[in-house]
Structure formats: structure tokens, C-alpha cells
Motif scaffolding. Structure first.
Motif: not given
Length: 339
Positions: A26-27, A34-35
Motif C-alpha cells: 500500500f505504501a 499521490t506521493g
């Protein structure tokens, strides 16, 4: 959605989902899009605290993900999906397991003729008896995951497995309604509650499960935490257990049918349930050695498959010394080599 917690070499522990045959972190997916990493998706603990909003965030993040965005499942080490549960509550919600296992315990633990008669009398009575939702608190610090080894304590010669359906919750308030329980239900996973059977009977009469359940590397979870939207009916899953090359045991979660999941969680919430509470529903009948009077051997390879939840692979450990036992001694238990 199949949620996983995993290791990738020397990097930090990851949290993500399995998409096809790959693990999407997920990270990584959030930074690419989106950064920034949404706080509720930073770890499984944050995800569980953030329910129900975190489930929707995870779905939105995965909406544009393809398999090329992840790592092959075999390239990472899957940890228990909830490596540090806030609590482990284990129920006994299958009368047929209670009947089968009690008959074996009595037959093995009491003098020969007495034990056989006591087991013969107890089995039909317990098999008909409806059971309320009662649980004991397990050792939530003894979790192991997929492809891990079950510890074999020196005080038992009759190590066993207990395949169970387990429920993981978010934060559930004290006195929750069934509707609130559903809202904070994180999902389902396979739970293997390893047990030392030859020390169990006295504990069941006096203290409740202690040494028979509480030892290192005794609680297996995995391989995935499957979200409720991906499980059509958790009480209609076929279960298959493989024991090395010695055949298979089969069962079904339909044996829990008198206990709807939301009702179990609501009853357990007579005390507040912290996010990350794991609730085992109880042993699947016919799927543990005690039900069948069949016993594990050191280094056995175990596969526990629940339709829709995946397969939990575990290996049986080896005692370091010839284990003591109150039951008949086993000649097939050799101690592990030293050095």
C-alpha cells in the motif's frame, strides 16, 4: 481483498494486498500515485484502528493497480496477517468437536475400562448439547505465520493442531449491537491453535487451558486476512487438512452454523474489543488429531486449506529431549540432534 503483512529482505515490514499472484505494498502504491501514504494504510494496526473508512481507502487505492505494480508472492515472506494481536479469544462453538475430543481425552487419560465407558457415555450427550459463546484468552504473543514451525514443548508427547476459522475486529465498543459488530469486522483468516493434548484434561477441570495451549510458537495465523466483502458465507467453507503424505482430514465451517459471526462478536464485546482482536470460532470437527485419535510426528508438513481463505502451511517442530507424557509412551518420537 486479501490483506497481508510481509517482509522483503532487509527492508521494513510491509502491509498490502495480494492482487493475482503478486503482493502490492500500500505504501509503494500510494507514493506512486499521490506521493503520500494515507495514515490508515501505513500498517495493519493503523488499518484496523481506522475501520470502516480504511477498507474503502484500500479499495480506492487498488482500483488502478495491476499485477506489474507488485512483487511476486514467493519473493516475500508472509508474516501473520496480524503479527501483534491486541487480544486472542478462542471459543468452542462446535459440539461435535467437543464430543469427539472429550471421548478421546477420557479414554486416553483414565484407567482403561473406566476411560472407555466414560467416553462412550459423554460423547452423545456433548454432541447434542448446544453451546453458548464462551472463550478463553490465548497467548497473543506466540503468533507464527505461513511456512513457520510449530513449537514442540518438552512436556508433551501428543502435540496436535486445531484448524479454526478466526475473525479479526477493529475497535468494537463495549455492548456493541450486531450491526456495530458487522461495521467493525475486519475479516477472516485461518487460525491453527496448536495444543498439548496429554496435559489438557486436568486443566479443563480446574484452571482452564494453560500449558496445553500456552507455549512458544503455538498460534498460527494466515496466510491472508480476507475482507468480509470477499467471503460470501463464512459459515459455508470447506476445510481440508493435509498431514505430510499420510492422507487428509476434511471438515466444514458449517459446524458453526448456530452461531452467526455478528452475534459472536457482539457477545464478545461485553468488554470493549481493541482493534486487532482475533476471535477463534473453535476447532473444525474431524480436523484435529484428538477428534480422530491420530497423532502428529516431528517434521510433519501441515497444510490447512479453507475455501476462499487460502492455505496455511506449517511444519511440526521436533522435541529437543524425549518428551514426558501421562499417556502411553510413543516410540516414534526421536529427540532432535544436538550441536
Amino acid at each position: 481483498m486479501r490483506l497481508v503483512t510481509f517482509e522483503r529482505g532487509a527492508g521494513p515490514v510491509g502491509f498490502g494486498a495480494v492482487v493475482g499472484d503478486v503482493v502490492v505494498d500500500f505504501a509503494d502504491a500510494a507514493r506512486a500515485r499521490t506521493g503520500a501514504v494515507p495514515p490508515r494504510l501505513a500498517s495493519v494496526d493503523a488499518y484496523l484502528r481506522g475501520l470502516p473508512a480504511s477498507l474503502e481507502e484500500a479499495h480506492q487505492l487498488l482500483a488502478g493497480v495491476v499485477e506489474a505494480d507488485g512483487r511476486r508472492v514467493e519473493s516475500v515472506r508472509l508474516l501473520p496477517p496480524v503479527p501483534r494481536p491486541a487480544a486472542l479469544l478462542d471459543c468452542t462453538l462446535t459440539p461435535r468437536h467437543v464430543a469427539n475430543s472429550t471421548a478421546t481425552l477420557l479414554r486416553r487419560s483414565l484407567p482403561s475400562g473406566v476411560g472407555r465407558v466414560a467416553g462412550w457415555v459423554a460423547k452423545p450427550v456433548l454432541g447434542r448439547r448446544p453451546r453458548g459463546v464462551r472463550y478463553y484468552k490465548g497467548n497473543h504473543n506466540a503468533m507464527i505465520g505461513d511456512h513457520d514451525t510449530i513449537g514442540w514443548p518438552a512436556y508433551t508427547a501428543y502435540l496436535d493442531i486445531e484448524p479454526e476459522l478466526a475473525v479479526v475486529t477493529g475497535a468494537v465498543p463495549c455492548g456493541a449491537t450486531r450491526a456495530q459488530a458487522v461495521e467493525r469486522l475486519a475479516g477472516y483468516l485461518i487460525f491453527n491453535d496448536a495444543s498439548a493434548r496429554d496435559v489438557q484434561l486436568p486443566e479443563m477441570f480446574f484452571t482452564g487451558p494453560a500449558s496445553s495451549k500456552d507455549f512458544d510458537d503455538s498460534n498460527g495465523l494466515g496466510p491472508y486476512l480476507v475482507t468480509p466483502d470477499d467471503v460470501a458465507d463464512p459459515l459455508a467453507l470447506d476445510v481440508t487438512v493435509g498431514i505430510s503424505d499420510r492422507g487428509t482430514w476434511v471438515g466444514t465451517t458449517a459446524d458453526y452454523a448456530m452461531h452467526p459471526i455478528d452475534a459472536v462478536v457482539a457477545i464478545a464485546s461485553r468488554r470493549s474489543l481493541a482493534a486487532g482482536t482475533v476471535i477463534g470460532m473453535g476447532t473444525i470437527p474431524d480436523c484435529c488429531g484428538l477428534d480422530r485419535d491420530e497423532w502428529l510426528r516431528p517434521n510433519d508438513q501441515i497444510t490447512i486449506t479453507f475455501d476462499g481463505l487460502g492455505t496455511l502451511h506449517q511444519r511440526v517442530g521436533t522435541p529437543t529431549t524425549p518428551p514426558g507424557t501421562r499417556w502411553q509412551r510413543r516410540s516414534d518420537l526421536a529427540p532432535a540432534p544436538r550441536g
